[in-house]
Write a protein that holds these residues in place. Structure first.
Motif: not given
Length: 182
Positions: A158-182
């Motif tokens: 939420t802080t201001a930025c200048t130039g071409t700064e980059q920052v990595g912000v840690p995250y976690s999640a659950t990913y669920a994958f689906y395929k066609p039901a055959k």
């Protein structure tokens, strides 16, 4: 730019290391999938009928933001997806810009685009993505939809930025994958 190059090199190194370690200790087949835990899915993120759940993986990584015109904009995610067993978390895939998920077990991949989001306070939103392309015959072959659920962290500064700064912000999640039901 140095951070982006470092992130790309780190992601590649992790992928090679994980793939080598994992392939050396497992059979050719992908790991069996866990029973689907009670995951709360907002109505907006429900997968259309005609698709079946084929994989659920925990993810940990960073959302990388870059300063563009004085504001933080998402550049790319970089995460490792793991199969959670009773004893350990075994890495099975890498997630990066595209978005794309690549199996470190069999080399299969899926690219997708967001079709719906569900905002959450204090964390990145949960998302429903529809596959735009798949590669290979492994775990990600023929994937039709991906859900990013149970998100934590990853919000742009939420802080201001200048130039071409980059920052990595840690995250976690659950990913669920689906395929066609055959």
């Amino acid at each position: 730019m140095k951070l982006a190059k470092r992130l790309a090199l780190t992601t590649t190194a992790v992928a090679l290391g994980v793939a080598g370690t994992f392939l050396a200790t497992t059979a050719d087949a992908a790991p069996a999938q866990p029973a689907v835990a009670k995951i709360s899915v907002p109505d907006a993120l429900k997968v259309p009928d005609g698709n079946k759940l084929t994989g659920v993986f925990d993810a940990k990584g960073v959302q990388t933001y870059t300063c563009t015109d004085g504001a933080w904009k998402l550049l790319e995610p970089a995460a490792t997806l793991s199969y959670k067993s009773d004893k350990s978390h075994r890495p099975v895939a890498l997630h990066s810009r595209g978005p794309v998920w690549v199996s470190t077990v069999d080399g299969s991949a899926v690219n997708a685009t967001a079709v719906a989001t569900s905002p959450k306070t204090g964390t990145i939103p949960e998302v429903l993505l529809q596959a735009t392309a798949t590669r290979g015959t492994g775990v990600f072959a023929d994937v039709t939809y991906v859900q990013r659920l149970n998100t934590s962290g990853g919000v742009a500064p939420t802080t201001a930025c200048t130039g071409t700064e980059q920052v990595g912000v840690p995250y976690s999640a659950t990913y669920a994958f689906y395929k066609p039901a055959k």
